[in-house]
Design a protein around this motif. Structure first.
Motif, PDB file in Angstrom:
ATOM      1  N   ALA A 190      -1.032  15.707  26.733  1.00  0.00           N
ATOM      2  CA  ALA A 190      -1.888  16.460  25.813  1.00  0.00           C
ATOM      3  C   ALA A 190      -2.292  15.595  24.622  1.00  0.00           C
ATOM      4  CB  ALA A 190      -1.125  17.687  25.320  1.00  0.00           C
ATOM      5  N   ASP A 191      -3.277  16.101  23.885  1.00  0.00           N
ATOM      6  CA  ASP A 191      -3.635  15.425  22.636  1.00  0.00           C
ATOM      7  C   ASP A 191      -2.449  15.515  21.679  1.00  0.00           C
ATOM      8  OD1 ASP A 191      -6.899  16.875  22.804  1.00  0.00           O
ATOM      9  OD2 ASP A 191      -6.156  14.970  23.580  1.00  0.00           O
ATOM     10  N   THR A 192      -2.250  14.512  20.904  1.00  0.00           N
ATOM     11  CA  THR A 192      -1.136  14.566  19.965  1.00  0.00           C
ATOM     12  C   THR A 192      -1.655  14.787  18.564  1.00  0.00           C
ATOM     13  OG1 THR A 192      -1.236  12.187  19.715  1.00  0.00           O
ATOM     14  CG2 THR A 192       0.323  13.053  21.330  1.00  0.00           C
ATOM     15  N   PHE A 193      -0.809  15.291  17.713  1.00  0.00           N
ATOM     16  CA  PHE A 193      -1.185  15.409  16.309  1.00  0.00           C
ATOM     17  C   PHE A 193      -1.160  14.009  15.715  1.00  0.00           C
ATOM     18  CE2 PHE A 193      -0.794  19.664  16.835  1.00  0.00           C
ATOM     19  CZ  PHE A 193       0.446  20.239  16.690  1.00  0.00           C
ATOM     20  N   GLY A 194      -2.244  13.552  15.188  1.00  0.00           N
ATOM     21  CA  GLY A 194      -2.206  12.277  14.481  1.00  0.00           C
ATOM     22  C   GLY A 194      -1.230  12.340  13.324  1.00  0.00           C
ATOM     23  N   GLU A 195      -1.258  13.486  12.634  1.00  0.00           N
ATOM     24  CA  GLU A 195      -0.386  13.633  11.471  1.00  0.00           C
ATOM     25  C   GLU A 195       1.082  13.560  11.855  1.00  0.00           C
ATOM     26  OE1 GLU A 195      -2.866  15.455  12.228  1.00  0.00           O
ATOM     27  OE2 GLU A 195      -4.115  15.943  10.500  1.00  0.00           O
TER      28      GLU A 195
ATOM     29  N   GLY B 256       8.805  14.030  10.756  1.00  0.00           N
ATOM     30  CA  GLY B 256       8.743  14.264  12.190  1.00  0.00           C
ATOM     31  C   GLY B 256       9.423  13.150  12.967  1.00  0.00           C
TER      32      GLY B 256
ATOM     33  N   ALA C 143      13.871  22.527  10.833  1.00  0.00           N
ATOM     34  CA  ALA C 143      13.293  21.183  10.767  1.00  0.00           C
ATOM     35  C   ALA C 143      12.905  20.691  12.170  1.00  0.00           C
ATOM     36  CB  ALA C 143      14.279  20.210  10.130  1.00  0.00           C
TER      37      ALA C 143
ATOM     38  N   TYR D 124       3.999  26.532  21.323  1.00  0.00           N
ATOM     39  CA  TYR D 124       3.560  25.810  22.520  1.00  0.00           C
ATOM     40  C   TYR D 124       4.738  25.167  23.238  1.00  0.00           C
ATOM     41  CZ  TYR D 124       0.978  22.587  25.500  1.00  0.00           C
ATOM     42  OH  TYR D 124       0.491  21.910  26.577  1.00  0.00           O
TER      43      TYR D 124
ATOM     44  N   PHE E  53       2.226  26.494  15.687  1.00  0.00           N
ATOM     45  CA  PHE E  53       1.652  26.423  17.033  1.00  0.00           C
ATOM     46  C   PHE E  53       2.455  25.448  17.894  1.00  0.00           C
ATOM     47  CE2 PHE E  53      -1.192  24.426  20.117  1.00  0.00           C
ATOM     48  CZ  PHE E  53      -1.604  25.539  20.830  1.00  0.00           C
TER      49      PHE E  53
ATOM     50  N   SER F 180       0.082  26.482  10.282  1.00  0.00           N
ATOM     51  CA  SER F 180      -0.338  26.843  11.643  1.00  0.00           C
ATOM     52  C   SER F 180      -0.007  25.746  12.648  1.00  0.00           C
ATOM     53  CB  SER F 180      -1.831  27.145  11.666  1.00  0.00           C
ATOM     54  OG  SER F 180      -2.572  26.017  11.236  1.00  0.00           O
ATOM     55  N   ARG F 181      -0.114  24.485  12.232  1.00  0.00           N
ATOM     56  CA  ARG F 181       0.126  23.407  13.199  1.00  0.00           C
ATOM     57  C   ARG F 181       1.582  23.366  13.646  1.00  0.00           C
ATOM     58  NH1 ARG F 181      -3.513  18.075  12.255  1.00  0.00           N
ATOM     59  NH2 ARG F 181      -5.513  19.121  12.457  1.00  0.00           N
ATOM     60  N   VAL F 182       2.490  23.414  12.682  1.00  0.00           N
ATOM     61  CA  VAL F 182       3.894  23.364  13.078  1.00  0.00           C
ATOM     62  C   VAL F 182       4.266  24.648  13.821  1.00  0.00           C
ATOM     63  CG1 VAL F 182       4.813  24.274  10.892  1.00  0.00           C
ATOM     64  CG2 VAL F 182       6.239  22.802  12.304  1.00  0.00           C
TER      65      VAL F 182
ATOM     66  N   GLU G 292       3.763  17.193  27.473  1.00  0.00           N
ATOM     67  CA  GLU G 292       3.338  16.879  26.109  1.00  0.00           C
ATOM     68  C   GLU G 292       2.580  15.561  26.051  1.00  0.00           C
ATOM     69  OE1 GLU G 292       6.719  16.928  23.603  1.00  0.00           O
ATOM     70  OE2 GLU G 292       6.956  19.088  23.751  1.00  0.00           O
TER      71      GLU G 292
ATOM     72  N   PRO H  15      11.014  21.810  14.667  1.00  0.00           N
ATOM     73  CA  PRO H  15       9.597  21.770  15.088  1.00  0.00           C
ATOM     74  C   PRO H  15       8.793  20.638  14.461  1.00  0.00           C
ATOM     75  CG  PRO H  15      10.248  24.015  14.501  1.00  0.00           C
ATOM     76  CD  PRO H  15      11.368  23.103  14.074  1.00  0.00           C
ATOM     77  N   GLU H  16       9.293  20.068  13.350  1.00  0.00           N
ATOM     78  CA  GLU H  16       8.560  18.950  12.731  1.00  0.00           C
ATOM     79  C   GLU H  16       8.453  17.761  13.687  1.00  0.00           C
ATOM     80  OE1 GLU H  16       7.042  19.047   9.973  1.00  0.00           O
ATOM     81  OE2 GLU H  16       7.929  20.782   8.962  1.00  0.00           O
ATOM     82  N   GLY H  17       9.407  17.668  14.597  1.00  0.00           N
ATOM     83  CA  GLY H  17       9.421  16.526  15.513  1.00  0.00           C
ATOM     84  C   GLY H  17       8.573  16.717  16.752  1.00  0.00           C
ATOM     85  N   LEU H  18       7.907  17.861  16.857  1.00  0.00           N
ATOM     86  CA  LEU H  18       7.137  18.138  18.074  1.00  0.00           C
ATOM     87  C   LEU H  18       5.751  17.520  18.028  1.00  0.00           C
ATOM     88  CD1 LEU H  18       7.974  21.924  18.514  1.00  0.00           C
ATOM     89  CD2 LEU H  18       8.881  20.014  19.853  1.00  0.00           C
ATOM     90  N   SER H  19       5.297  17.094  19.180  1.00  0.00           N
ATOM     91  CA  SER H  19       3.894  16.710  19.311  1.00  0.00           C
ATOM     92  C   SER H  19       3.305  17.593  20.400  1.00  0.00           C
ATOM     93  CB  SER H  19       3.770  15.232  19.687  1.00  0.00           C
ATOM     94  OG  SER H  19       4.433  14.995  20.894  1.00  0.00           O
ATOM     95  N   GLY H  20       1.997  17.691  20.424  1.00  0.00           N
ATOM     96  CA  GLY H  20       1.362  18.551  21.420  1.00  0.00           C
ATOM     97  C   GLY H  20      -0.037  18.870  20.978  1.00  0.00           C
ATOM     98  N   PRO H  21      -0.724  19.735  21.722  1.00  0.00           N
ATOM     99  CA  PRO H  21      -2.105  20.064  21.356  1.00  0.00           C
ATOM    100  C   PRO H  21      -2.152  20.863  20.057  1.00  0.00           C
ATOM    101  CG  PRO H  21      -1.362  21.481  23.119  1.00  0.00           C
ATOM    102  CD  PRO H  21      -0.283  20.461  22.916  1.00  0.00           C
ATOM    103  N   GLN H  22      -3.300  20.812  19.417  1.00  0.00           N
ATOM    104  CA  GLN H  22      -3.490  21.597  18.199  1.00  0.00           C
ATOM    105  C   GLN H  22      -4.043  22.977  18.564  1.00  0.00           C
ATOM    106  OE1 GLN H  22      -5.769  19.613  15.186  1.00  0.00           O
ATOM    107  NE2 GLN H  22      -5.067  17.602  15.844  1.00  0.00           N
ATOM    108  N   PRO H  23      -3.838  23.944  17.690  1.00  0.00           N
ATOM    109  CA  PRO H  23      -4.459  25.248  17.957  1.00  0.00           C
ATOM    110  C   PRO H  23      -5.976  25.127  17.896  1.00  0.00           C
ATOM    111  CG  PRO H  23      -3.516  25.182  15.740  1.00  0.00           C
ATOM    112  CD  PRO H  23      -3.076  23.927  16.425  1.00  0.00           C
TER     113      PRO H  23
END
Lengths: 185, 243
Positions: free
Chosen positions: A112-117, A124, B51, A41, A37, A33-35, A109, B53-61
């Motif tokens: 916004a909050d970033t994914f820590g992961e 990534g 691959a 987004y 979303f 879901s995270r990737v 971006e 989207p693995e590099g994206l950062s942004g808000p979580q759902p």
């Protein structure tokens, strides 16, 4: 790429979906879901619609798990493909709207909050670096195509270059990305 | 629709990036079914593209998204091929109502309460049945509540000539007002599909008298008249267009 959730592979989870096992859907959601979303987004620039797209995609997987064919790609890629397709469809239907210029998207971006992961994720970081290493024209072409929802013909018009140039930038850019990411496999 | 190998090779990168117009994409798809080398090349390109989207950062759902998806999947029923009992969550939701009804039966001789309970069971069976049909090829739209109605939502589910909306957490409306379900056509036309009053329970289903095949979105507003154009505030609207 085949991930596992506990002892279950993606294919196990898909079989669970086909058998209407809700725990398999939950496990698949937790994995991707995270990737998914993040992709929606990035395309839409707006969280609520991105969530709707992700919901739509997971429910499509729930309803259509039996149609998945392993030989056509991983479960992750199948899900991302559904999410990408739906998000671009929403974007293209916003007739008066086109994605913000890339600089604006990057600024959005960073607020916004970033994914820590994601920041800790080696893969990534490698993807970001590989994209950053591309010449601007190749990177912009690939990002506008994949995240902006533009067709190659629209890109040629938008960027004021011949269609052959757009194709060439896509081809060389993807070749370079492939080489850069091969080390991660 | 088919295209020559040389032409297809020129389009594979754009195909992997989903950057082709539909007719071109269909031409490539047709070619791939007959050309193993192009199919293998697209598979390699797709690995690179997916691959990205693995590099994206942004808000979580939002955390609630997981619950939303699981609840919608639950409504689709545990098996498309066999009749089943309501899910545990659905039972939990019905328990307070059932308890009230059972109490009413015990305390007040019960005929009306028994009828209500049968009504609830019938309603549940109806949306289970439609949801099962949807799982085999119908349509499903989710509407998220907006602004002061943000906690509310509804799933329109339709199959064949039957359609209903299963709402959750509907807020009360003022005296003389009701909710109206609208279907929205691709040209932007809004068509009234149902008027209803909110019931005081967590889940409520509303049957639609209108075929949904010609529409691409749905919405709900608060209205004071039973017919005519939309004049009231928007409560919820689907954002993802029906495929």
């Amino acid at each position: 790429v085949t991930s596992t959730s506990g002892h279950r592979t993606d294919e196990d989870l898909l079989r669970g979906l086909a058998a209407r096992d809700l725990s398999s859907l939950g496990a698949l959601y937790d994995l991707y879901s995270r990737v998914g979303f993040a992709l929606a987004y990035r395309i839409l620039g707006e969280a609520e619609t991105a969530e709707d797209v992700v919901q739509d995609a997971f429910l499509a997987a729930w309803r259509g798990a039996a149609t998945y064919r392993r030989e056509r790609g991983s479960v992750r890629n199948w899900l991302l493909s559904i999410i990408h397709h739906r998000a671009v469809d929403v974007l293209r239907r916003r007739t008066a709207f086109r994605p913000a210029p890339l600089e604006d998207a990057e600024r959005h971006e960073s607020e916004a909050d970033t994914f820590g992961e994601a920041d800790r994720n080696v893969r990534g970081a490698a993807v970001r670096q590989a994209l950053a290493d591309l010449p601007d024209a190749q990177r912009t072409t690939i990002e506008l195509a994949y995240y902006g929802g533009y067709t190659q013909t629209e890109l040629a018009e938008l960027m004021g270059v011949p269609l052959g140039t757009v194709k060439g930038r896509m081809r060389i850019g993807l070749q370079k990305l492939r080489r850069a990411l091969e080390a991660l496999r | 629709l088919s295209i020559e190998h040389r032409e297809a090779v020129e389009l594979l990168e754009a195909y992997a990036l989903e950057a082709l117009a539909p007719p071109e994409a269909e031409g490539v798809r047709t070619h791939l079914r007959a050309c193993a080398s192009c199919e293998a090349h697209v598979a390699e390109l797709s690995e690179v593209v997916f691959a990205l989207p693995e590099g994206l950062s942004g808000p979580q759902p939002a955390r609630a998204l997981r619950d939303r998806i699981m609840e919608a999947a639950r409504l689709a029923g545990p098996s498309p091929r066999r009749w089943s009992l309501p899910s545990a969550a659905a039972v939990r939701r019905l328990v307070p109502l059932a308890a009230v009804l059972v109490g009413a039966i015990a305390l007040a001789a019960a005929v009306d309460a028994r009828r209500q309970l049968e009504g609830v069971r019938g309603e549940f069976r109806e949306y289970q049945e439609i949801a099962t049909q949807v799982s085999m090829g119908g349509r499903w739209w989710y509407m998220a509540g907006v602004e002061q109605f943000a906690k509310s939502g509804g799933s329109l589910i339709a199959s064949g000539d039957r359609a209903l909306v299963v709402f959750h957490d509907l807020a009360p409306v003022g005296a003389g007002a009701h909710y109206t379900v609208w279907l929205i056509a691709a040209d932007g036309r809004w068509v009234r599909a149902a008027n209803f009053a909110p019931a005081d329970r967590p889940v409520q289903s509303v049957a639609l008298a209108q075929h949904v095949d010609d529409f691409v979105q749905c919405a709900v507003t608060v209205e004071t008249s039973e017919s005519g154009r939309r004049t009231g505030p928007l409560v919820m609207q689907s954002r993802v267009f029906a495929p």
